[in-house]
Design a protein around this motif. Structure first.
Motif: not given
Length: 363
Positions: A304-322
C-alpha cells in the motif's frame, strides 16, 4: 584546468573468502578540503542487527591479492579529478529507456551509454574494455544476477562525464549480461558508488540530470541551505560492504528500518523485499504468478505504501524473493528501494556528513 587528486583514506583491500572476487576500494568520509565530518557509523537506535564482525567501509571482499592493481595505479597520478573546482558538473540523463543512463567516454573515445547504479562500482563491458585497450593485472570469478563469470581488473587512464574527467581509476570488466530495459541495447558499463562517493552526488530523475558537486565545506553548506529551502527529507546514510548505500525506510507501517538504495533495478520495480518481510508488513504476495528477476525466482507484490521518510510511493509494483544482501552486509534489511521508486524525486548522497536527501522535484 585545475587538477585535484582524490586520494582514498585507505589503501585498496582484499580478503579471502573462497573463489569469488570483489575489489574493495575503501572510502573515506572527509570533505575534499579536509574539514572534519561525522564518522560513518551513526547511531541506529538498535535498528542494525549485526551477524558478525562488520566493516562499514569494507566488505568481505574475496579471492585475489591486488598488489598488481596497486602497482599499476602507483605508476600514475593517483585518482585525479579534472574540472573547475568551483563548478557543479551537470550531466544529462537522456530520455531513453526506463533505466537511468548517462553518456560517458572511456580513454578519450566516443561517448557511450552507462547505467547509473548505486548497487555497483565502475565496470565496463568486455567490448568497451577491449576497444580501450585495457590490460588486466588480475582476474577472478564474480557472481551477480544469477550469473557466474570471469572478472578482469585494471586501471583506467581516463573516464569523462560531461566536462569532468576522472583519471587513473581502478576498474573491472566482464562478459556478464548487464541490466537493460526491454528492447534497449546493453549499456557499455556501470557507473556506481565508487565514483559517486568522491562527490556530493545528486540524481535528479524528474529533471533528467546527474549533478556532481565538489565535496568542499562551501559546497556542502550551500547544498544544505538549498535542500532545506526545497523541503528535502534528510535521512541517515550508511555504506554497507564497499559500495551499497543504506538508509531508513518503511513498508506500510513496518518500519522505519534499514533498507538499501539501488538505482540500477530494471523491470519497472520500485521495491524488492522477501516473503517473510512482506508477511510482517501486511503485504500480499501473489504466489500464483511466479516470475524471475536476474534469473532468480520471485513473486509480485504491491505494498500500500513504501516510504523513505516523507517520500511515499503508493501501490508501487514490487517483488518478493531471495534477493536482499543481508548475508553480505551482515545486518538485517527489510527492502531494497530501486529505480521506479525514485522517478518523481531528486536524490542526493552526501558521503561527507553521511546523509541521504530526497526531494520532490517539480518538472
Amino acid at each position: 584546468m585545475v587538477v585535484i587528486h582524490v586520494v582514498p583514506l585507505h589503501e585498496p583491500a582484499a580478503d579471502r573468502t573462497g573463489d569469488e572476487v570483489t575489489l574493495n576500494w575503501q572510502v573515506g568520509n572527509a570533505a575534499e578540503d579536509g574539514s572534519s565530518t561525522r564518522g560513518f557509523q551513526a547511531a541506529t537506535g538498535g535498528l542494525l542487527r549485526t551477524a558478525g564482525p562488520t566493516r562499514p567501509c569494507g566488505a568481505p571482499a574475496a579471492g585475489i591479492r591486488q598488489r598488481g592493481v596497486r602497482r599499476a595505479a602507483g605508476r600514475r597520478d593517483r585518482h585525479a579529478v579534472r574540472g573547475a573546482r568551483r563548478a557543479d558538473h551537470t550531466v544529462a540523463l537522456p530520455r531513453h529507456g526506463s533505466l537511468p543512463l548517462v553518456e560517458a567516454s572511456v580513454s578519450g573515445r566516443n561517448p557511450r551509454k552507462f547505467l547509473l547504479d548505486t548497487g555497483g562500482t565502475l565496470s565496463l563491458s568486455m567490448a568497451t574494455a577491449e576497444e580501450a585497450g585495457l590490460r588486466a593485472v588480475a582476474t577472478g570469478r564474480g557472481r551477480a544476477g544469477g550469473q557466474t563469470f570471469t572478472m578482469y581488473f585494471g586501471v583506467l587512464d581516463s573516464f569523462r562525464m560531461g566536462d569532468i574527467e576522472l583519471r587513473n581509476l581502478p576498474v573491472h570488466w566482464h562478459d556478464a549480461v548487464m541490466p537493460s530495459a526491454l528492447g534497449d541495447p546493453q549499456p557499455s558499463g556501470v557507473i556506481g558508488t565508487t565514483i559517486f562517493y568522491h562527490f556530493l552526488t545528486t540524481m535528479d530523475y524528474a529533471n533528467r540530470a546527474l549533478i556532481l558537486r565538489r565535496k568542499t565545506s562551501a559546497k556542502l553548506r550551500q547544498f544544505r541551505v538549498e535542500a532545506e529551502r526545497a523541503g528535502a527529507e534528510t535521512l541517515p546514510l550508511w555504506l554497507a560492504a564497499d559500495h551499497f548505500p543504506c538508509t531508513l525506510g518503511s513498508l506500510n507501517d513496518y518500519g522505519p528500518r534499514v533498507v538499501s538504495l539501488d538505482t540500477g533495478g530494471a523491470g519497472g520495480i520500485g521495491v524488492v523485499t522477501t516473503g517473510e518481510v512482506a508477511g510482517r508488513a501486511g503485504i500480499r504476495v501473489d504466489y500464483d504468478r511466479p516470475t524471475s528477476f536476474n534469473r532468480i525466482p520471485v513473486h509480485p507484490c504491491v505494498p500500500d505504501r513504501a516510504s523513505l521518510g516523507g517520500a511515499v510511493a503508493r501501490d508501487i509494483y514490487s517483488i518478493a524473493g531471495p534477493l536482499l544482501m543481508d548475508d553480505r552486509f551482515r545486518f538485517d534489511t527489510i527492502a531494497n528501494f530501486t529505480h521506479s521508486f525514485f522517478k518523481p524525486y531528486a536524490i542526493t548522497f552526501d558521503f561527507a556528513d553521511m546523509n541521504f536527501h530526497i526531494t520532490s522535484s517539480p518538472r
